[in-house]
Design an enzyme around this catalytic site. Structure first.
Site, PDB file in Angstrom:
ATOM      1  N   GLN A  51       0.810  -1.225   0.000  1.00  0.00           N
ATOM      2  CA  GLN A  51       0.000   0.000   0.000  1.00  0.00           C
ATOM      3  C   GLN A  51       0.844   1.276   0.000  1.00  0.00           C
ATOM      4  O   GLN A  51       0.318   2.361  -0.256  1.00  0.00           O
ATOM      5  CB  GLN A  51      -0.928   0.021   1.220  1.00  0.00           C
ATOM      6  CG  GLN A  51      -2.018  -1.026   1.166  1.00  0.00           C
ATOM      7  CD  GLN A  51      -2.844  -0.988   2.428  1.00  0.00           C
ATOM      8  OE1 GLN A  51      -2.487  -1.588   3.431  1.00  0.00           O
ATOM      9  NE2 GLN A  51      -3.956  -0.251   2.400  1.00  0.00           N
ATOM     10  N   HIS A 137      -3.204  -8.084   0.487  1.00  0.00           N
ATOM     11  CA  HIS A 137      -2.498  -6.953  -0.133  1.00  0.00           C
ATOM     12  C   HIS A 137      -1.147  -7.398  -0.681  1.00  0.00           C
ATOM     13  O   HIS A 137      -0.740  -6.978  -1.764  1.00  0.00           O
ATOM     14  CB  HIS A 137      -2.259  -5.826   0.883  1.00  0.00           C
ATOM     15  CG  HIS A 137      -3.407  -4.863   1.012  1.00  0.00           C
ATOM     16  ND1 HIS A 137      -3.924  -4.164  -0.059  1.00  0.00           N
ATOM     17  CD2 HIS A 137      -4.120  -4.457   2.100  1.00  0.00           C
ATOM     18  CE1 HIS A 137      -4.908  -3.372   0.368  1.00  0.00           C
ATOM     19  NE2 HIS A 137      -5.048  -3.532   1.670  1.00  0.00           N
TER      20      HIS A 137
HETATM   21 NI    NI Z   1      -6.354  -2.688   3.025  1.00  0.00          NI
END
Ligand code: NI
Length: 167
Positions: A51, A137
């Site tokens: 991220q 992720h």
């Molecule tokens: Ni997330």
């Protein structure tokens, strides 16, 4: 320490697959410290390196009320799971969207900490869902991709609108 920029869906980099960490050096410790600072500032309860544009298998989590109990998972691997949890989840890369997706209720995870020490963790409830979300992720998967096409289309439109407003 530094606050990093959190990639926003539909940024393509959210779909990159993270590689294993093999150097437990100062660089890793700095990344972990920066990720924790970024997560606390957001504020959020979990953040994966993907991220923040780093394709390494690093996750930071803190689900404590006082925000003083960080968990660092490097090279995490789910070794067993069972049950079914349907807690609503959100994501710092998809702000404002809260949805329920299928997750295991109980998981056992093997990981390494930032100092290179192996450990195992048994998680249930929120922590379990959070770890599963963050491990996704690292595999380039965002939670909304489990939703129906229709919902995904709506979310995408909303995110594009948000992006335009930011410019
Ligand atoms: Ni997330």
């Amino acid at each position: 320490m530094a606050i990093m920029k959190i990639l926003q869906y539909p940024d393509e980099r959210l779909h990159l697959v993270a590689s294993r960490v093999d150097a437990f050096d100062e660089g890793l410790k700095t990344t972990v410290a920066d990720m924790l600072e970024t997560m606390y500032a957001a504020p959020g309860i979990g953040l994966a390196a993907t991220q923040v544009g780093i394709q390494k298998q690093i996750i930071v989590i803190d689900i404590s009320e006082n925000r003083d109990d960080p968990i660092v998972l490097v090279n995490p691997e789910i070794v067993s799971k069972n049950g079914k949890s349907t807690l609503e989840e959100g994501c710092l890369s998809v702000p404002g969207i809260y949805e329920t997706v299928d997750r295991a209720e109980n998981i056992e995870v093997r990981a390494v900490d930032e100092n290179g020490r192996d450990f195992e963790i048994r998680a249930h409830g929120l922590l379990s869902v959070c770890i599963q979300h963050e491990i996704d992720h690292l595999k380039g998967r965002v939670f909304i991709e489990y939703l129906s096409r229709l919902k995904q289309t709506r979310i995408l439109a909303k995110m594009k609108k948000l992006a335009r407003e930011r410019m």
